[in-house]
Write an enzyme that holds these catalytic residues in place. Structure first.
Site, PDB file in Angstrom:
ATOM      1  N   SER A 247       5.142 -71.615  85.069  1.00 25.21           N
ATOM      2  CA  SER A 247       3.974 -72.444  85.328  1.00 25.21           C
ATOM      3  C   SER A 247       3.285 -71.987  86.606  1.00 25.21           C
ATOM      4  O   SER A 247       3.831 -71.231  87.402  1.00 25.21           O
ATOM      5  CB  SER A 247       4.390 -73.910  85.446  1.00 25.21           C
ATOM      6  OG  SER A 247       5.255 -74.082  86.553  1.00 25.21           O
ATOM      7  N   GLN A 248       2.074 -72.480  86.800  1.00 23.99           N
ATOM      8  CA  GLN A 248       1.317 -72.109  87.988  1.00 23.99           C
ATOM      9  C   GLN A 248       1.973 -72.672  89.254  1.00 23.99           C
ATOM     10  O   GLN A 248       1.961 -72.044  90.303  1.00 23.99           O
ATOM     11  CB  GLN A 248      -0.117 -72.612  87.871  1.00 23.99           C
ATOM     12  CG  GLN A 248      -1.020 -72.171  89.005  1.00 23.99           C
ATOM     13  CD  GLN A 248      -1.154 -70.665  89.070  1.00 23.99           C
ATOM     14  OE1 GLN A 248      -1.284 -70.022  88.041  1.00 23.99           O
ATOM     15  NE2 GLN A 248      -1.122 -70.113  90.263  1.00 23.99           N
ATOM     16  N   GLY A 249       2.554 -73.853  89.155  1.00 22.21           N
ATOM     17  CA  GLY A 249       3.207 -74.454  90.312  1.00 22.21           C
ATOM     18  C   GLY A 249       4.393 -73.624  90.796  1.00 22.21           C
ATOM     19  O   GLY A 249       4.577 -73.421  91.996  1.00 22.21           O
ATOM     20  N   ARG A 266      -5.168 -73.821  85.781  1.00 24.29           N
ATOM     21  CA  ARG A 266      -3.793 -74.203  85.497  1.00 24.29           C
ATOM     22  C   ARG A 266      -3.317 -75.320  86.418  1.00 24.29           C
ATOM     23  O   ARG A 266      -2.566 -76.207  86.005  1.00 24.29           O
ATOM     24  CB  ARG A 266      -2.884 -72.971  85.626  1.00 24.29           C
ATOM     25  CG  ARG A 266      -3.071 -71.966  84.502  1.00 24.29           C
ATOM     26  CD  ARG A 266      -2.026 -70.867  84.555  1.00 24.29           C
ATOM     27  NE  ARG A 266      -2.247 -69.957  85.672  1.00 24.29           N
ATOM     28  CZ  ARG A 266      -3.008 -68.868  85.626  1.00 24.29           C
ATOM     29  NH1 ARG A 266      -3.653 -68.567  84.507  1.00 24.29           N
ATOM     30  NH2 ARG A 266      -3.133 -68.088  86.688  1.00 24.29           N
TER      31      ARG A 266
END
Length: 636
Positions: A247-249, A266
């Site tokens: 994920s982007q996080g 995202r």
């Protein structure tokens, strides 16, 4: 019947079921509390805390935040038993660190968690001290628990379906209690921006008999399904980096926030997904509070979407929380249906008792033999812990280290400036070197004499008046004694273990001459010829006399060399008349054709020369060798 639903098993099958122990009988333990009556299990009861009931939702939420509930949850997970609120209060009173605000909104503070963990650890230690050690063979841990029905039927049920902390011997009674109706589950999945959630009914209510107008024929009702989806919802957000994974996080946490347009999209998708899920949980709050089990498939940061936020519907430590005990695929409605069928359908096998016994024997034979219990050896002596130094001690050690380094390396100019600043603080020139420095010598004069620096030794003796009578420390047991004195000394080497001074550590004649010269110039300073072990003084007249002797010896050596050369000189031979060379006639080299690069070596260097020239070259070579020997003698 090929498939069995765990919430609607036939009564005749339930009555014949017995627990199936694969390898060994589990250890005996204290009896578990009786299962909670089905009337107390529901939206206003806590199955972990012995079925305590609540008046409303707020009281139930306050209970889930309390230390009593969290202690019971951790105790059940570690294999212990739940305690009543009165027993928990007694445990808290016996703990040195009191727990404050157990029912307040700050119940998740660090102090409260530490106190609960301390109580759980204390109870675990007591249980281990009372129970015998387990044998070498233990029951394999699997996600399923099996039951046997004679003659050849076996049922497997997932352990996660039962209450947390339940002992395997109580699984059968718990399975029988599951046959009552009116149970619902909440199931949620989130991964890769996909979300799927559902509220499902896993057991139907018993049907009421209709006695009105028995003479009328009615159409037979369709049998109700064992499970029914009451509510469901799926949605998707753009949160995953395409063809890169993650994920982007997670990418921002690992590499820092990216500034691309896709990264912004995202991040927005992750926030929107979190908000959508939490809004849905708030919308289904009443149904979720009435569920018997809450199944969540979420890893990493996605799990924080469901818990640990303000006004969360699902509290941390809720005894109803479960994770799927098998691999799952992308969150979709069909995947939720598959997982529901997997959890509620009992696994079946048909093996006879002889086949089961043979299976157990084969498994026991495949287990590795237990290792012998090692005999407890005597405890090794504990190493002394390093003493923590104060700031002043650290500064003092650094100064001594710098001083010893400059003395041992012969850096006289930095040593003089450093001594002008710090000499008085270090105790003077005769201050003993500290033991922690690891130096085998006792004073700076001994270090300089052993290192062979005559200028540093002279400065210490002449300027600082260092004491040459201080004894060299004796070598410790097991360490070789330093008796290397370099060149031939004027004083015989002392026997091993006898008294030595700085003069005995001098390795060169130049350093020993520094001591003798100082003894001759200042005879009243120290007991040079006794305590300092200096053999004799050295005056300027003695040095000049020694130089004259060297010159005479050098001159005599030169004369002897010249005499030997004169005797070895051969008689001159008449020069041969050269033959006339005709014009246009090539002069032939007597040595033959030469290779490129010239000749190499002494023999080839004189090839082609006349005998007189060869004798001259030899005389020059011998003269150079004699000069080299004389220069070597003059340096002594």
């Amino acid at each position: 019947m090929s498939h069995f639903h765990i919430y609607s098993l036939p009564v005749e099958l339930l009555d014949t079921l017995t627990p199936r122990n694969l390898v060994s009988v589990p250890r005996p333990r204290s009896p578990s509390p009786p299962p909670v009556a089905s009337s107390t299990i529901g939206s206003r009861a806590c199955n972990v805390c012995n079925g305590v009931a609540f008046v409303d939702v707020e009281e139930q939420r306050a209970h889930f935040r309390s230390d009593w509930h969290r202690y019971n949850v951790k105790t059940r997970l570690s294999g212990g038993q739940s305690v009543s609120e009165l027993e928990f209060s007694k445990l808290v009173d016996g703990l040195e660190d009191s727990i404050s605000g157990s029912a307040s909104e700050d119940s998740d503070s660090d102090d409260s968690d530490d106190a609960v963990d301390a109580l759980v650890s204390k109870a675990t230690r007591k249980a281990r001290s009372r129970s015998p050690s387990p044998g070498p063979t233990t029951t394999p841990q699997t996600a399923l628990t099996w039951f046997h029905s004679p003659p050849s039927t076996q049922l497997g049920v997932y352990k996660a379906v039962f209450n947390s902390g339940l002992h395997p011997s109580d699984y059968l009674s718990e399975l029988k209690s599951l046959q009552t109706g009116g149970r619902t589950w909440a199931m949620f999945m989130v991964a890769g921006g996909h979300f799927a959630g559902a509220i499902v009914r896993v057991s139907r209510e018993p049907e009421k008999e209709d006695n009105e107008e028995p003479h009328k024929k009615k159409k037979p009702k369709k049998p109700k399904q064992d499970t029914e989806v009451l509510k469901h919802k799926t949605f998707h957000r753009y949160t995953t980096r395409r063809k890169q994974g993650g994920s982007q996080g997670l990418n921002d946490n690992a590499k820092g926030p990216a500034k691309s347009a896709g990264a912004q999209l995202r991040r927005y998708g992750e926030q929107a997904l979190r908000d959508d899920i939490r809004n849905l949980l708030q919308e289904w709050a009443e149904e979720i509070n009435g569920c018997e089990r809450i199944w969540i498939r979420a890893t990493g940061a996605n799990r924080k979407i469901f818990i640990d936020y303000d006004d969360c519907v699902i509290e941390r430590g809720d005894g109803r929380l479960r994770t799927f005990p098998f691999p799952t695929r992308r969150p979709t409605q069909s995947e939720l249906s598959r997982c529901l069928l997997e959890l509620t359908r009992a696994k079946t096998s048909h093996l006879t008792e002889d086949a089961l016994r043979a299976q157990d024997e084969a498994y026991l034979a495949s287990l590795p033999k237990p290792k012998p219990i090692p005999v407890a050896s005597a405890p090794a002596p504990e190493k002394p812990k390093p003493v923590k130094l104060s700031k002043e001690e650290e500064i003092l050690r650094e100064k001594w280290s710098r001083l010893l380094e400059m003395v041992s390396k012969g850096r006289l100019e930095p040593l003089k400036s450093f001594w002008d600043r710090e000499g008085a603080n270090l105790g003077g020139v005769d201050a003993p070197i500290p033991d922690w420095a690891g130096e085998k010598r006792a004073t700076l004069l001994q270090v300089a004499a052993h290192a062979g620096h005559e200028d540093v030794t002279s400065w210490l003796l002449e300027t600082l008046h260092a004491d040459p009578t201080v004894d060299v420390p004796l070598a410790k047991s097991g360490e070789p004694e330093d008796t290397d004195s370099g060149e031939a000394s004027d004083t015989p080497a002392p026997p091993k273990g006898s008294r030595r001074t700085a003069y005995d550590l001098a390795r060169t004649r130049a350093v020993r001459d520094v001591f003798r010269r100082c003894a001759g110039a200042h005879p009243d300073w120290w007991d040079w010829f006794g305590a300092a072990r200096v053999p004799s003084a050295l005056s300027k007249e003695q040095e000049e006399e020694r130089e004259e002797k060297k010159k005479v010896r050098r001159k005599g050596l030169k004369d002897r060399v010249k005499e030997r050369e004169a005797k070895a000189k051969p008689a001159p031979e008449p020069e041969p008349q050269p033959k006339p060379v005709q014009q246009n006639q090539k002069v032939r080299d007597p040595t033959g054709p030469r290779k490129l690069g010239g000749a190499s070596g002494a023999a080839e260097g004189i090839a082609g020369l006349t005998p007189e020239m060869r004798a001259k070259v030899e005389r020059e070579r011998r003269a150079r060798a004699a000069e080299a020997r004389l220069s070597a003698l003059s340096k002594e």
